[in-house]
Design a protein around this motif. Structure first.
Motif, PDB file in Angstrom:
ATOM      1  N   UNK A 140       0.848  -1.189   0.000  1.00 41.50           N
ATOM      2  CA  UNK A 140       0.000   0.000   0.000  1.00 41.50           C
ATOM      3  C   UNK A 140       0.885   1.240   0.000  1.00 41.50           C
ATOM      4  N   UNK A 141       0.522   2.240  -0.808  1.00 44.88           N
ATOM      5  CA  UNK A 141       1.341   3.448  -0.833  1.00 44.88           C
ATOM      6  C   UNK A 141       0.934   4.386   0.305  1.00 44.88           C
ATOM      7  N   UNK A 142       1.727   5.406   0.519  1.00 42.82           N
ATOM      8  CA  UNK A 142       1.557   6.260   1.691  1.00 42.82           C
ATOM      9  C   UNK A 142       0.207   6.961   1.724  1.00 42.82           C
ATOM     10  N   UNK A 143      -0.225   7.507   0.580  1.00 41.79           N
ATOM     11  CA  UNK A 143      -1.493   8.235   0.573  1.00 41.79           C
ATOM     12  C   UNK A 143      -2.673   7.297   0.824  1.00 41.79           C
ATOM     13  N   UNK A 144      -2.634   6.109   0.235  1.00 41.87           N
ATOM     14  CA  UNK A 144      -3.704   5.140   0.462  1.00 41.87           C
ATOM     15  C   UNK A 144      -3.703   4.656   1.903  1.00 41.87           C
ATOM     16  N   UNK A 147      -5.310   7.352   4.076  1.00 40.62           N
ATOM     17  CA  UNK A 147      -6.762   7.365   3.891  1.00 40.62           C
ATOM     18  C   UNK A 147      -7.400   6.175   4.596  1.00 40.62           C
ATOM     19  N   UNK A 148      -6.775   5.011   4.502  1.00 40.52           N
ATOM     20  CA  UNK A 148      -7.306   3.819   5.156  1.00 40.52           C
ATOM     21  C   UNK A 148      -7.303   3.961   6.662  1.00 40.52           C
ATOM     22  N   UNK A 149      -6.246   4.520   7.208  1.00 39.11           N
ATOM     23  CA  UNK A 149      -6.155   4.705   8.654  1.00 39.11           C
ATOM     24  C   UNK A 149      -7.237   5.652   9.162  1.00 39.11           C
ATOM     25  N   UNK A 150      -7.478   6.718   8.406  1.00 44.14           N
ATOM     26  CA  UNK A 150      -8.547   7.635   8.783  1.00 44.14           C
ATOM     27  C   UNK A 150      -9.907   6.963   8.761  1.00 44.14           C
ATOM     28  N   UNK A 151     -10.139   6.124   7.758  1.00 42.73           N
ATOM     29  CA  UNK A 151     -11.411   5.409   7.667  1.00 42.73           C
ATOM     30  C   UNK A 151     -11.566   4.417   8.815  1.00 42.73           C
ATOM     31  N   UNK A 152     -10.480   3.778   9.209  1.00 37.78           N
ATOM     32  CA  UNK A 152     -10.544   2.834  10.319  1.00 37.78           C
ATOM     33  C   UNK A 152     -10.890   3.535  11.630  1.00 37.78           C
ATOM     34  N   UNK A 153     -10.292   4.696  11.872  1.00 37.95           N
ATOM     35  CA  UNK A 153     -10.613   5.472  13.076  1.00 37.95           C
ATOM     36  C   UNK A 153     -12.089   5.855  13.063  1.00 37.95           C
ATOM     37  N   UNK A 154     -12.576   6.304  11.915  1.00 37.89           N
ATOM     38  CA  UNK A 154     -13.987   6.679  11.804  1.00 37.89           C
ATOM     39  C   UNK A 154     -14.905   5.485  12.064  1.00 37.89           C
ATOM     40  N   UNK A 155     -14.414   4.287  11.758  1.00 33.02           N
ATOM     41  CA  UNK A 155     -15.218   3.078  11.928  1.00 33.02           C
ATOM     42  C   UNK A 155     -15.127   2.507  13.339  1.00 33.02           C
TER      43      UNK A 155
END
Length: 209
Positions: A140-144, A147-155
């Motif tokens: 996984x690249x840095x930007x993805x 984004x994934x980490x932010x989505x996980x926190x939101x979840x």
């Protein structure tokens, strides 16, 4: 706990954690699997393939070193767990892109990374059984990754800082978690992301970085 689990037989591992993929919060990114039973009925006639050696690529990790590129489920697991798989008569297969099965990266913003390995270990894809163990890995690249980490926190995932990266885990009820209360967990390190149905099962995955 992780070291102890890595040494247990597959029958014990399966009985303790196989249902966890179905227990993540419905809104959270994670596995989509059938609810397994807790009994193990291995099929000894099915032999696991030998564990190949991962080949490094030219893609650098966050520390400038090239990380390995994995192409099969045999490659993403530790030698000790690979031996457990073989001894139990199990095999591993990639369920990414299949209609039924787990793919914990599919809910990432922008979709799952190319080349993801969402692996199931069990008697075989043609065997009708819920006695399986799921693990996953992807580059996984840095930007993805951000984004994934932010989505996980939101979840509802909680951040856990570790020596070689950062993890995002879900708290789970007794019987569906490790000794510290963690269920499904993602581990980001360098240019890779790993996933396990229980946090201490991340020890069954071989780091690529």
């Amino acid at each position: 706990m992780a070291r102890r689990l890595a040494l247990l037989s597959l029958s014990v591992l399966a009985a303790g954690v196989l249902g966890l993929s179905a227990c993540a919060a419905p809104s959270a990114p994670g596995a989509d699997v059938e609810t397994p039973s807790t009994s193990l009925s291995p099929t000894p006639s099915i032999s696991a393939s030998a564990l190949p050696t991962a080949t490094p690529t030219g893609t650098p990790s966050s520390d400038g070193q090239a990380s390995a590129s994995y192409t099969s489920c045999d490659e993403i697991i530790t030698p000790a767990f690979a031996q457990d798989v073989t001894d139990n008569g199990w095999v591993g297969w990639n369920m990414a892109g299949q209609k039924m099965g787990h793919s914990p990266f599919d809910s990432f913003p922008g979709g799952a990374p190319d080349g993801q390995l969402s692996c199931r270990f069990g008697a075989g894809p043609e065997v009708a059984t819920d006695n399986v163990l799921d693990l996953a890995w992807a580059r996984i690249d840095e930007s993805a990754a951000q984004a994934a980490q932010g989505a996980l926190v939101d979840a509802g995932y909680e951040r856990i800082d570790v020596s070689d990266g950062v993890q995002f885990g879900l708290r789970a009820e007794d019987g569906w978690a490790d000794d510290e209360g963690w269920g499904a967990t993602y581990h980001f390190a360098g240019d890779e992301v790993r996933w396990a149905v229980v946090r201490d099962q991340l020890s069954l995955l071989r780091p690529a970085t």
